[in-house]
Every structure is written in C-alpha cells, then in structure tokens.
Write a protein that holds these residues in place. Structure first.
Motif, PDB file in Angstrom:
ATOM      1  N   GLY A 187      -3.047 -12.899  13.134  1.00  0.00           N
ATOM      2  CA  GLY A 187      -2.609 -11.650  13.866  1.00  0.00           C
ATOM      3  C   GLY A 187      -2.459 -10.399  12.685  1.00  0.00           C
ATOM      4  N   ARG A 188      -2.087  -9.502  13.269  1.00  0.00           N
ATOM      5  CA  ARG A 188      -1.741  -8.528  12.282  1.00  0.00           C
ATOM      6  C   ARG A 188      -0.299  -7.871  12.004  1.00  0.00           C
ATOM      7  NH1 ARG A 188      -3.928  -3.603  15.753  1.00  0.00           N
ATOM      8  NH2 ARG A 188      -3.676  -2.538  13.807  1.00  0.00           N
ATOM      9  N   ASN A 189      -0.104  -7.525  10.724  1.00  0.00           N
ATOM     10  CA  ASN A 189       1.165  -6.741  10.567  1.00  0.00           C
ATOM     11  C   ASN A 189       1.084  -5.561   9.896  1.00  0.00           C
ATOM     12  OD1 ASN A 189       3.630  -6.144   9.432  1.00  0.00           O
ATOM     13  ND2 ASN A 189       4.346  -8.173   8.989  1.00  0.00           N
ATOM     14  N   THR A 190       1.276  -4.423  10.712  1.00  0.00           N
ATOM     15  CA  THR A 190       0.884  -3.101  10.018  1.00  0.00           C
ATOM     16  C   THR A 190       1.717  -2.702   8.949  1.00  0.00           C
ATOM     17  OG1 THR A 190       2.052  -2.178  11.789  1.00  0.00           O
ATOM     18  CG2 THR A 190      -0.317  -2.727  12.166  1.00  0.00           C
ATOM     19  N   ARG A 191       2.696  -3.399   8.798  1.00  0.00           N
ATOM     20  CA  ARG A 191       3.710  -3.038   7.789  1.00  0.00           C
ATOM     21  C   ARG A 191       3.136  -2.641   6.122  1.00  0.00           C
ATOM     22  NH1 ARG A 191       7.169  -1.340  10.302  1.00  0.00           N
ATOM     23  NH2 ARG A 191       9.283  -1.701  10.058  1.00  0.00           N
ATOM     24  N   TYR A 192       2.130  -3.726   6.112  1.00  0.00           N
ATOM     25  CA  TYR A 192       1.418  -3.375   4.800  1.00  0.00           C
ATOM     26  C   TYR A 192       0.849  -1.811   4.552  1.00  0.00           C
ATOM     27  CZ  TYR A 192       0.759  -8.526   5.077  1.00  0.00           C
ATOM     28  OH  TYR A 192       1.017  -9.843   4.893  1.00  0.00           O
ATOM     29  N   GLY A 193       0.532  -1.463   5.625  1.00  0.00           N
ATOM     30  CA  GLY A 193       0.028   0.062   5.425  1.00  0.00           C
ATOM     31  C   GLY A 193       1.097   1.036   5.077  1.00  0.00           C
ATOM     32  N   SER A 194       2.442   0.660   5.405  1.00  0.00           N
ATOM     33  CA  SER A 194       3.612   1.758   4.976  1.00  0.00           C
ATOM     34  C   SER A 194       3.688   1.782   3.565  1.00  0.00           C
ATOM     35  CB  SER A 194       4.588   1.167   5.651  1.00  0.00           C
ATOM     36  OG  SER A 194       5.179   0.104   5.029  1.00  0.00           O
ATOM     37  N   LEU A 195       3.196   0.876   2.967  1.00  0.00           N
ATOM     38  CA  LEU A 195       3.515   0.756   1.300  1.00  0.00           C
ATOM     39  C   LEU A 195       2.399   1.745   0.525  1.00  0.00           C
ATOM     40  CD1 LEU A 195       3.607  -3.174   0.735  1.00  0.00           C
ATOM     41  CD2 LEU A 195       5.518  -1.560   1.015  1.00  0.00           C
ATOM     42  N   LEU A 196       1.322   1.771   1.555  1.00  0.00           N
ATOM     43  CA  LEU A 196       0.372   2.853   0.887  1.00  0.00           C
ATOM     44  C   LEU A 196       0.753   4.232   1.507  1.00  0.00           C
ATOM     45  CD1 LEU A 196      -2.892   0.828   1.840  1.00  0.00           C
ATOM     46  CD2 LEU A 196      -1.932   1.246  -0.586  1.00  0.00           C
ATOM     47  N   VAL A 197       1.561   4.342   2.263  1.00  0.00           N
ATOM     48  CA  VAL A 197       1.940   5.706   2.608  1.00  0.00           C
ATOM     49  C   VAL A 197       3.516   6.099   2.210  1.00  0.00           C
ATOM     50  CG1 VAL A 197       2.179   7.406   4.514  1.00  0.00           C
ATOM     51  CG2 VAL A 197       0.393   5.383   4.696  1.00  0.00           C
ATOM     52  N   LEU A 198       4.222   5.336   2.376  1.00  0.00           N
ATOM     53  CA  LEU A 198       5.679   5.679   2.271  1.00  0.00           C
ATOM     54  C   LEU A 198       6.382   4.854   0.817  1.00  0.00           C
ATOM     55  CD1 LEU A 198       6.802   5.065   5.850  1.00  0.00           C
ATOM     56  CD2 LEU A 198       6.221   7.296   4.873  1.00  0.00           C
ATOM     57  N   CYS A 199       5.799   4.203   0.134  1.00  0.00           N
ATOM     58  CA  CYS A 199       6.072   3.531  -0.985  1.00  0.00           C
ATOM     59  C   CYS A 199       5.393   4.121  -2.107  1.00  0.00           C
ATOM     60  CB  CYS A 199       5.994   2.093  -0.824  1.00  0.00           C
ATOM     61  SG  CYS A 199       6.652   1.261  -2.418  1.00  0.00           S
ATOM     62  N   PHE A 200       4.058   3.711  -2.425  1.00  0.00           N
ATOM     63  CA  PHE A 200       3.596   4.044  -3.822  1.00  0.00           C
ATOM     64  C   PHE A 200       3.330   5.616  -3.997  1.00  0.00           C
ATOM     65  CE2 PHE A 200       1.467  -0.182  -2.620  1.00  0.00           C
ATOM     66  CZ  PHE A 200       2.683  -1.014  -3.407  1.00  0.00           C
ATOM     67  N   PRO A 201       2.897   6.193  -2.879  1.00  0.00           N
ATOM     68  CA  PRO A 201       2.807   7.635  -3.186  1.00  0.00           C
ATOM     69  C   PRO A 201       4.141   8.324  -3.615  1.00  0.00           C
ATOM     70  CG  PRO A 201       1.290   7.028  -1.478  1.00  0.00           C
ATOM     71  CD  PRO A 201       2.455   5.936  -1.494  1.00  0.00           C
ATOM     72  N   LYS A 202       5.456   7.966  -2.810  1.00  0.00           N
ATOM     73  CA  LYS A 202       6.463   8.506  -3.019  1.00  0.00           C
ATOM     74  C   LYS A 202       7.137   8.063  -4.299  1.00  0.00           C
ATOM     75  CE  LYS A 202       6.447   9.594   1.415  1.00  0.00           C
ATOM     76  NZ  LYS A 202       5.803  11.075   1.910  1.00  0.00           N
ATOM     77  N   LEU A 203       6.762   6.799  -4.751  1.00  0.00           N
ATOM     78  CA  LEU A 203       7.258   6.684  -6.399  1.00  0.00           C
ATOM     79  C   LEU A 203       6.397   7.548  -7.219  1.00  0.00           C
ATOM     80  CD1 LEU A 203       7.371   2.610  -5.621  1.00  0.00           C
ATOM     81  CD2 LEU A 203       9.269   4.392  -6.264  1.00  0.00           C
ATOM     82  N   LEU A 204       5.076   7.908  -6.870  1.00  0.00           N
ATOM     83  CA  LEU A 204       4.494   8.574  -7.986  1.00  0.00           C
ATOM     84  C   LEU A 204       5.147   9.897  -8.013  1.00  0.00           C
ATOM     85  CD1 LEU A 204       1.934   8.933  -9.608  1.00  0.00           C
ATOM     86  CD2 LEU A 204       0.743   9.520  -7.459  1.00  0.00           C
ATOM     87  N   ASN A 205       5.400  10.501  -6.969  1.00  0.00           N
ATOM     88  CA  ASN A 205       6.038  11.708  -6.858  1.00  0.00           C
ATOM     89  C   ASN A 205       7.179  11.901  -7.567  1.00  0.00           C
ATOM     90  OD1 ASN A 205       6.730  14.330  -5.880  1.00  0.00           O
ATOM     91  ND2 ASN A 205       7.886  13.407  -4.357  1.00  0.00           N
ATOM     92  N   ILE A 206       8.175  10.794  -7.542  1.00  0.00           N
ATOM     93  CA  ILE A 206       9.440  10.751  -8.319  1.00  0.00           C
ATOM     94  C   ILE A 206       9.144  10.486  -9.903  1.00  0.00           C
ATOM     95  CG2 ILE A 206      11.552   9.160  -8.833  1.00  0.00           C
ATOM     96  CD1 ILE A 206      11.338   8.198  -5.842  1.00  0.00           C
ATOM     97  N   ALA A 207       7.969   9.862 -10.117  1.00  0.00           N
ATOM     98  CA  ALA A 207       7.593   9.952 -11.461  1.00  0.00           C
ATOM     99  C   ALA A 207       7.143  11.158 -12.082  1.00  0.00           C
ATOM    100  CB  ALA A 207       6.653   8.646 -11.729  1.00  0.00           C
ATOM    101  N   VAL A 208       6.055  12.009 -11.366  1.00  0.00           N
ATOM    102  CA  VAL A 208       5.570  12.898 -11.785  1.00  0.00           C
ATOM    103  C   VAL A 208       6.472  14.295 -11.949  1.00  0.00           C
ATOM    104  CG1 VAL A 208       4.024  14.809 -11.126  1.00  0.00           C
ATOM    105  CG2 VAL A 208       3.366  12.418 -11.038  1.00  0.00           C
ATOM    106  N   LYS A 209       7.629  14.260 -10.919  1.00  0.00           N
ATOM    107  CA  LYS A 209       8.716  15.174 -10.951  1.00  0.00           C
ATOM    108  C   LYS A 209       9.880  15.006 -11.912  1.00  0.00           C
ATOM    109  CE  LYS A 209       9.898  16.898  -7.036  1.00  0.00           C
ATOM    110  NZ  LYS A 209      10.195  17.094  -5.482  1.00  0.00           N
ATOM    111  N   SER A 210       9.875  13.640 -12.721  1.00  0.00           N
ATOM    112  CA  SER A 210      10.901  13.356 -13.644  1.00  0.00           C
ATOM    113  C   SER A 210      10.668  14.515 -14.772  1.00  0.00           C
ATOM    114  CB  SER A 210      10.529  12.060 -14.092  1.00  0.00           C
ATOM    115  OG  SER A 210       9.676  11.889 -14.907  1.00  0.00           O
ATOM    116  N   HIS A 211      11.820  14.546 -15.588  1.00  0.00           N
ATOM    117  CA  HIS A 211      11.752  15.377 -16.638  1.00  0.00           C
ATOM    118  C   HIS A 211      11.191  14.587 -18.012  1.00  0.00           C
ATOM    119  CE1 HIS A 211      13.643  18.554 -14.468  1.00  0.00           C
ATOM    120  NE2 HIS A 211      14.610  17.597 -13.999  1.00  0.00           N
ATOM    121  N   ALA A 212      10.667  13.200 -17.837  1.00  0.00           N
ATOM    122  CA  ALA A 212       9.948  12.707 -18.923  1.00  0.00           C
ATOM    123  C   ALA A 212       8.816  13.202 -19.563  1.00  0.00           C
ATOM    124  CB  ALA A 212       9.762  11.099 -18.598  1.00  0.00           C
ATOM    125  N   THR A 213       8.904  13.156 -20.938  1.00  0.00           N
ATOM    126  CA  THR A 213       7.882  13.837 -21.809  1.00  0.00           C
ATOM    127  C   THR A 213       6.937  12.726 -21.865  1.00  0.00           C
ATOM    128  OG1 THR A 213       9.330  15.297 -22.751  1.00  0.00           O
ATOM    129  CG2 THR A 213       7.261  14.903 -23.738  1.00  0.00           C
TER     130      THR A 213
END
Length: 397
Positions: A187-213
């Motif tokens: 069967g299907r579990n569509t929650r895998y797709g949420s990681l590709l939309v609501l997890c990894f891109p959001k984490l990338l956003n946090i990293a890019v917007k950090s003040h780290a050099t």
C-alpha cells in the motif's frame, strides 16, 4: 541518576538506571496495560529531561558514561519499546513513544546537548525502516516521520548544526530505504512526500539564512562534504541536497517497479523549487548549479519515463534562474565538470551516507531511454529573462 550511570560504567554488576524502568514498561506492555505503559513513558521522558538539564553537553562528551547510557537508551531501548508495543497490539503505546522522544529531544535542544540530540534522532529515524507495513505500524511510522521533522527544524533553528546535519541525512537515507523495501501490496504512505516539501527545503532555508560564514565549494566537494573539514552549516546544506535526491530517486524507482504513486509530484516539484529559490539568495553558486542541474535531470526522467511515473512533476513552468546560471549549468553538465546525476543514480538506501557519502553502485533509472540526458539538454534554451523553456516538441517532456 548521574552517579548511578557512572557506577554502572565502572562495575557491570551495577545496572544502568534506565534499564530497570524500561523493563517495567515492557512488562506493562506484555500484560497489555496500556495506561501504565504510557505513564511509564512519561516518567522516563521526565527523568531523561531532568538528567540532561543538570548535565548539559559538557557531561555528555563522546564515549563518556553519560553518552554511552543515553546512546543505548535512545538507539536501542526506546526503539525496542515500539516493537514490543506493536507485537502486543498496543498501537497507542507505540504512538506515545514519539511523544516521549519529542520531550527528550526538546530537552536536548534547550540545553544544547548536541550528542544527546544526535542519539535521539538516530534511534527514532531507524523506526521508519524497521516497522512493518500493516496499518497500525504505518500510523506509527507517520508519527515518527513527523516527530523527526519537527525536532530537526527546531534543532537547526537553535543552532545545533552538526547533529542536525547528521540527523537530516540519516532521515533521508532511512526514508529512502523504507520506500525501496515496499512492495505493491504494502500500500501507500504519502507522508514520505512531506519530507521533500516540509522538511528538507525548510531546513535548507534555515541554513542559508543563518549568519554562519561559509564559503562556496566546488560541486565535487559539495557532494562529499561529510569528508571535509567545513562549517557544520555547510554539512546541513549538503544533507538537505543529499536527502532530497536520494528520497526522490527512491520514489521514482518505486513507481517504475510498482506502477503506484507514493508521493504528490506537484508538491515534490515545489519542494525542489523552494530549495533553488533559497540558494539563489546565497553566495553558493556551485551548490545552486548542482541543485538546478538535478532539477533538470528530474525533468529529463519525467520526459523519458512512462506516463504513470512522476505524474504532475512540472517545475519548468514555475522556476526562474538567471540566464548566466542556466547556461553555465548546462555547459558544465555537457562538458562533465558538473555531475547532478550522481545523487539520483546511486541506488537509494544502501551505504550509510554520513559515514561513506556517494558510495555504492550507480544504476540509471531508465537505462534504455530513447535520448541521453545530454541530447535532451541540447533541445533546451534559457530566455533572456531567465525562464526555462524548450525549443522543440513539448510532447517530449
């Protein structure tokens, strides 16, 4: 409890203090006493959180007695509690474990206990792969993915970069492994797709917007950041890319094999585009080209695959990059100085990517495609305003 942990490390005759409580919880589960088992989990979460609050990261140094005790608890004893609950048809107790993990994880974040946070995520992530595919276990798997996603975003926001980077990459790897192991009848579990939309891109956003050099790396270095001495924010960016690519690859291969859709491809396209947009706001041109090149390769796979595969993946009508980035990306792909295929072509879910990035066997998803990727690219142009389009027959898309 700290003294008990140290005593246990010195003399095996002294049991680890968590072992007794875990044993009691398992006994309640065996007797199908759901209320008592859930209460035991609450007590466990409270004790571990208090322990972390009183000790912090300094006392949880790698291989210290405290570190070893928490590692055993989080990566072995707590996951085994979920398995016990499943075996005794106590789904709610299995779901309650995620609340316990969330409480402990939040305590590690609050007290910047990075090692402990890593243990929490590592142990919980593994359940995504080890749980079965019956409806009760799918409910628990969904809760596990949501808990890991939320904890990682909180960890990144709080600056636990190194442990968040490791946890993010493990989450993508284990989720991809789970997808690859599924059969049509599971069967299907569509929650895998949420990681590709609501997890990894959001984490990338946090990293890019950090003040780290952080300085840009070559595309080749970005693919193997885990092996380099770089800022942990760069590791997190790499983890977001690697996890996006590996899980996307697993979803495509699943659809090719089963003829069933397991993710919403319109949403997945949005996740990839969101990540590209975040990178456009950074000075990481090489990673931007690698990310954009991977989107191009995914478009190519969509064009070459059967109609039922990647149905709805339409990023070309939405994204924009500069003419210079678009043209340079294509030129570099064609002269083999940029390889956006690697992270997609390596068989998902094999070698641990944190320990050995991009290791394993490359296997093209469509080995007998009517056009090569380079041939397909030759039919694409980039307009002056940056919007991507085709020069020829749109039916090839």
């Amino acid at each position: 409890m700290t003294d008990e942990i140290n005593d246990s490390a010195k003399d095996s005759a002294n049991p680890d203090p968590f072992l007794a409580l875990i044993s009691v919880i398992h006994s309640f589960i065996t007797n199908k006493d759901r209320a008592s088992a859930s209460l035991g989990l609450d007590i466990l979460a409270g004790r571990v959180s208090t322990l972390i609050a009183f000790n912090g990261d300094s006392e949880i140094a790698e291989d210290s007695p405290m570190d070893q005790s928490l590692e055993t608890l989080c990566t072995d004893q707590i996951p085994n509690t979920v398995k016990e609950a499943v075996d005794h048809d106590l789904t709610q107790v299995g779901l309650d474990v995620s609340e316990t993990v969330e409480t402990i994880g939040e305590a590690t974040i609050e007290h910047t206990a990075g090692r402990a946070f890593q243990h929490v995520i590592t142990g919980h992530v593994e359940l995504i792969d080890t749980l079965g595919y019956e409806s009760a276990e799918e409910r628990i798997r969904t809760e596990v993915m949501d808990t890991c996603k939320d904890l990682l975003k909180t960890g990144a926001t709080s600056g636990l970069w190194e442990s968040t980077a490791i946890g993010t990459r493990l989450l993508g790897w284990v989720a991809a492994t789970s997808v690859m192991m599924r059969d049509r009848e599971d069967g299907r579990n569509t929650r895998y797709g949420s990681l590709l939309v609501l997890c990894f891109p959001k984490l990338l956003n946090i990293a890019v917007k950090s003040h780290a050099t952080i300085g840009d790396l070559s595309a080749r270095e970005w693919l193997r950041v885990q092996m380099l001495d770089v800022h942990p924010v760069a590791r997190l960016i790499n983890s977001c890319y690697g996890s996006m690519a590996e899980l996307t690859s697993a979803a495509i291969r699943y659809e090719m094999r089963t003829e069933q859709q397991i993710v919403d491809w319109g949403s997945v396209a949005h996740g990839w585009l969101e990540g590209l947009g975040r990178l456009e706001q950074s000075n990481l041109e090489e990673m931007q080209q690698l990310w954009f090149g991977t989107i191009l390769y995914l478009e190519y796979l969509d064009a070459m695959s059967p109609d039922h595969v990647m149905d709805g993946f339409d990023p070309y009508v939405q994204y924009e990059v500069s003419k210079e980035v678009g043209q340079e990306t294509v030129e570099r792909i064609q002269d083999n100085s940029l390889d956006p295929l690697a992270a997609i072509q390596f068989i998902p879910g094999r070698v641990n990517p944190v320990e050995m990035p991009l290791t394993g066997r490359r296997m093209p998803i469509i080995p007998d495609a009517e056009k090569s990727f380079n041939e397909w690219l030759s039919n694409q142009i980039f307009f002056t305003e940056g919007r991507y389009a085709e020069t020829i027959d749109s039916d090839d898309r």
